[in-house]
Write an enzyme that holds these catalytic residues in place. Structure first.
Site, PDB file in Angstrom:
ATOM      1  N   SER A  27      -7.738 -27.180 -22.705  1.00 32.10           N
ATOM      2  CA  SER A  27      -9.175 -27.403 -22.950  1.00 32.10           C
ATOM      3  C   SER A  27      -9.419 -28.282 -24.171  1.00 32.10           C
ATOM      4  CB  SER A  27      -9.890 -26.064 -23.129  1.00 32.10           C
ATOM      5  OG  SER A  27      -9.275 -25.311 -24.172  1.00 32.10           O
ATOM      6  N   THR A 159     -56.313 -31.617  -9.138  1.00 34.86           N
ATOM      7  CA  THR A 159     -55.589 -30.532  -8.459  1.00 34.86           C
ATOM      8  C   THR A 159     -55.133 -31.151  -7.147  1.00 34.86           C
ATOM      9  OG1 THR A 159     -57.518 -29.688  -7.285  1.00 34.86           O
ATOM     10  CG2 THR A 159     -57.097 -28.733  -9.462  1.00 34.86           C
ATOM     11  N   HIS A 160     -54.018 -30.709  -6.642  1.00 35.13           N
ATOM     12  CA  HIS A 160     -53.448 -31.274  -5.399  1.00 35.13           C
ATOM     13  C   HIS A 160     -53.253 -32.786  -5.498  1.00 35.13           C
ATOM     14  CE1 HIS A 160     -54.560 -27.397  -3.502  1.00 35.13           C
ATOM     15  NE2 HIS A 160     -55.642 -27.516  -4.272  1.00 35.13           N
ATOM     16  N   SER A 281     -34.866 -55.538 -13.653  1.00 32.16           N
ATOM     17  CA  SER A 281     -34.029 -55.530 -12.453  1.00 32.16           C
ATOM     18  C   SER A 281     -33.046 -56.680 -12.517  1.00 32.16           C
ATOM     19  CB  SER A 281     -34.918 -55.668 -11.216  1.00 32.16           C
ATOM     20  OG  SER A 281     -34.173 -56.178 -10.137  1.00 32.16           O
ATOM     21  N   LYS A 287     -39.625 -57.367 -12.564  1.00 33.77           N
ATOM     22  CA  LYS A 287     -39.706 -55.910 -12.641  1.00 33.77           C
ATOM     23  C   LYS A 287     -39.711 -55.336 -14.056  1.00 33.77           C
ATOM     24  CE  LYS A 287     -38.783 -53.191  -9.523  1.00 33.77           C
ATOM     25  NZ  LYS A 287     -39.705 -52.180  -9.040  1.00 33.77           N
ATOM     26  N   GLU A 294     -37.489 -41.705 -15.636  1.00 30.92           N
ATOM     27  CA  GLU A 294     -36.744 -41.321 -14.428  1.00 30.92           C
ATOM     28  C   GLU A 294     -35.464 -40.575 -14.794  1.00 30.92           C
ATOM     29  OE1 GLU A 294     -36.368 -44.738 -11.587  1.00 30.92           O
ATOM     30  OE2 GLU A 294     -37.775 -45.623 -12.995  1.00 30.92           O
ATOM     31  N   GLN A 326     -13.751 -20.055 -19.826  1.00 30.68           N
ATOM     32  CA  GLN A 326     -13.540 -21.389 -20.402  1.00 30.68           C
ATOM     33  C   GLN A 326     -14.518 -22.402 -19.802  1.00 30.68           C
ATOM     34  OE1 GLN A 326      -9.493 -22.553 -21.487  1.00 30.68           O
ATOM     35  NE2 GLN A 326      -9.668 -24.251 -20.054  1.00 30.68           N
ATOM     36  N   LYS A 329     -17.892 -23.917 -21.521  1.00 34.02           N
ATOM     37  CA  LYS A 329     -17.987 -25.055 -22.440  1.00 34.02           C
ATOM     38  C   LYS A 329     -18.647 -26.267 -21.779  1.00 34.02           C
ATOM     39  CE  LYS A 329     -14.892 -23.077 -24.460  1.00 34.02           C
ATOM     40  NZ  LYS A 329     -14.913 -21.709 -23.941  1.00 34.02           N
TER      41      LYS A 329
HETATM   42  N1  ARG Z   1      -9.975 -21.689 -24.036  1.00 37.40           N
HETATM   43  C1  ARG Z   1     -10.419 -20.325 -23.862  1.00 37.40           C
HETATM   44  C2  ARG Z   1     -11.905 -20.280 -23.543  1.00 37.40           C
HETATM   45  O1  ARG Z   1     -12.536 -21.268 -23.681  1.00 37.40           O
HETATM   46  C3  ARG Z   1     -10.219 -19.544 -25.108  1.00 37.40           C
HETATM   47  C4  ARG Z   1      -8.837 -19.106 -25.261  1.00 37.40           C
HETATM   48  C5  ARG Z   1      -8.590 -17.790 -24.689  1.00 37.40           C
HETATM   49  N2  ARG Z   1      -7.445 -17.950 -23.871  1.00 37.40           N
HETATM   50  C6  ARG Z   1      -6.796 -16.938 -23.343  1.00 37.40           C
HETATM   51  N3  ARG Z   1      -5.819 -17.240 -22.585  1.00 37.40           N
HETATM   52  N4  ARG Z   1      -7.141 -15.696 -23.548  1.00 37.40           N
HETATM   53  O2  ARG Z   1     -12.413 -19.270 -23.150  1.00 37.40           O
END
Ligand code: ARG
Length: 461
Positions: A27, A159-160, A281, A287, A294, A326, A329
């Site tokens: 990660s 409205t509408h 454009s 344009k 958007e 994980q 994230k």
């Molecule tokens: N990279 C993991 C996460 O984002 C955190 C590490 C925990 N890893 C584990 N094997 N217990 O949740």
């Protein structure tokens, strides 16, 4: 990549992970964003380790000096994350070991990456909440500046998506102020639920190392400590809430964007979006496209997808930590980036929009927009509203049939439909009179809107 840097685990394994398994679980390429927070967390943890007698004073000083050096590298942008570690926690520890040697091996006492990553993410989100709150103040300020600039300008309320009743343009803009104001409140209310210490929960059960959790919380500026170690390592509802709050901000931005796009169509010509926030454009030289609006509308879809995504990741997880977590994230980072960049673009855009007040006034006055006022006028004179509604409806039908324009209506015309009409009734056939009459709190009367604007300035925090 050179030889694999040291891992946080491996003693019980005969074989290292397969290359594809290692790549699959890594990660670092995305969680390196947590580096400054991971370091803060370790700095705070080191104090508790000292108090627990795990570190000597000398070791504490070495660890803190080393961590501060790593932090400098990270903040100066000199740190390289192309080093092959599994995750940011391993990376920080390995950097520290490079700087201070074997003393670094004591840092991970009484903690797990499970309580650590939950903590890092909470600190990351606290900063993003504060960023978002600051940008929301700017956006709301832009809405207020623009509302003030068009003081007294009329527009058609819909409205509408059909013209309904005249309103003040400022009233329309202040509606968005209220939406974003609630978004700010929601984020502020969320803050204390994020600002919780999870460290001290270990992998799931807590730890036998006597860590002073209150001390660590104080070091990190957190008021609360988690009450249940299993919840602390596996809960991500604070992340879901952040993404939900962000979804609401984006949904509001998207509605605003949709209106800007619609209103800038030449057939309406109600608004000009500043050139710096439009694009051209590659093919059609004439344009001018409202791309920023958007994109804000489009990115809203992405954020809503992230909300569904993280809820789906969480919904089947047995307690406590699972590696599925994980995946939080991507959802959190993507959402934070979209939220902040959208606010950054839309705040100056809204400050610069130019409204075509003549066109807006024309639309406000067109299409019998005063009809409701005439019906209420009859009701005020004692006619049951249902009958007043019917009488004015007949008047509108008569005008359309006879091709009589409202501004040429005479008193005799009105009296065909009710004897309650008199000279004063004719004065109600005006968009200005219409908005003036909406004097109740929350209404669009100029006096109310001016007061609402002043109050909004005070409330914009
Ligand atoms: N990279 C993991 C996460 O984002 C955190 C590490 C925990 N890893 C584990 N094997 N217990 O949740």
């Amino acid at each position: 990549m050179k030889k694999t840097p040291s891992r946080m685990w491996g003693g019980r394994f005969e074989k290292g992970p397969a290359a594809e398994a290692e790549a699959y679980s890594r990660s670092l390429h995305f969680d390196s964003r947590l580096a400054p927070y991971d370091i803060e967390v370790s700095l705070a943890h080191s104090r508790a380790l000292r108090k627990a007698g795990i570190l000597t004073e000398k070791e504490l000083r070495a660890i803190r000096r080393g961590l501060r050096e790593v932090r400098r590298e990270v903040l100066s942008g000199k740190a390289s994350f192309l080093t092959g570690e599994e995750d940011i926690h391993t990376w920080v520890e390995n950097r520290l070991r490079k700087k201070i040697g074997a003393t670094a091996d004591k840092l991970h006492t009484g903690r797990s990456r499970n309580d650590q990553v939950a903590q890092d993410l909470r600190l990351f989100l606290l900063d993003r909440v504060d960023d978002a709150l600051g940008l929301l103040v700017k956006l709301k300020g832009s809405l207020l500046d623009t509302a003030e600039r068009y003081d007294g300008a009329l527009a058609a309320g819909h409205t509408h998506l059909q013209p309904a009743q005249p309103i003040l343009l400022a009233h329309h803009l202040l509606a968005y102020f209220e939406m974003f104001q609630r978004d700010s409140e929601r984020l502020r209310q969320l803050r204390p639920r994020i600002a919780v210490l999870t460290l001290g929960s270990g992998a799931l059960a807590g730890t036998s190392i006597p860590l002073d959790r209150r001390l660590v919380a104080r070091e990190l500026g957190l008021k609360e400590i988690s009450s249940n170690s299993m919840d602390a390592v596996s809960d991500r509802d604070f992340a879901v809430e952040f993404i939900a709050c962000a979804s609401l901000v984006m949904m509001h931005l998207s509605r605003l964007s949709e209106e800007l796009i619609l209103w800038s169509h030449p057939s309406l010509g109600w608004v000009d979006i500043p050139e710096q926030y439009c694009t051209g454009s590659s093919l059609m030289p004439q344009k001018k496209n409202p791309d920023m609006a958007e994109l804000a509308r489009g990115k809203t879809g992405t954020v809503i997808g992230r909300l569904t995504g993280i809820l789906t990741v969480l919904k089947g997880l047995p307690l406590a930590y699972n590696r599925d977590l994980q995946e939080d994230k991507g959802a959190v980072f993507d959402t934070a980036d979209i939220l902040l960049s959208s606010l950054e673009v839309m705040a100056p855009l809204m400050k610069g929009v130019v409204f075509k007040t003549e066109k807006l006034r024309e639309t406000a006055e067109a299409g019998f927009s005063f009809a409701t006022d005439l019906a209420e006028h009859l009701a005020l004179r004692g006619l049951p509203f249902r009958r007043a509604h019917a009488a004015v409806g007949e008047l509108v039908k008569w005008c359309i049939g006879k091709k009589v324009s409202p501004d040429s209506l005479a008193l005799e015309d009105l009296r065909r439909f009710s004897p309650l009409f008199d000279r004063r009734s004719l004065k109600l056939i005006s968009a200005d009179a219409s908005v003036r009459s909406k004097k109740l709190p929350g209404g669009t009367a100029p006096s109310r809107v001016r007061a609402a604007l002043a109050a909004a300035r005070e409330r914009n925090t």
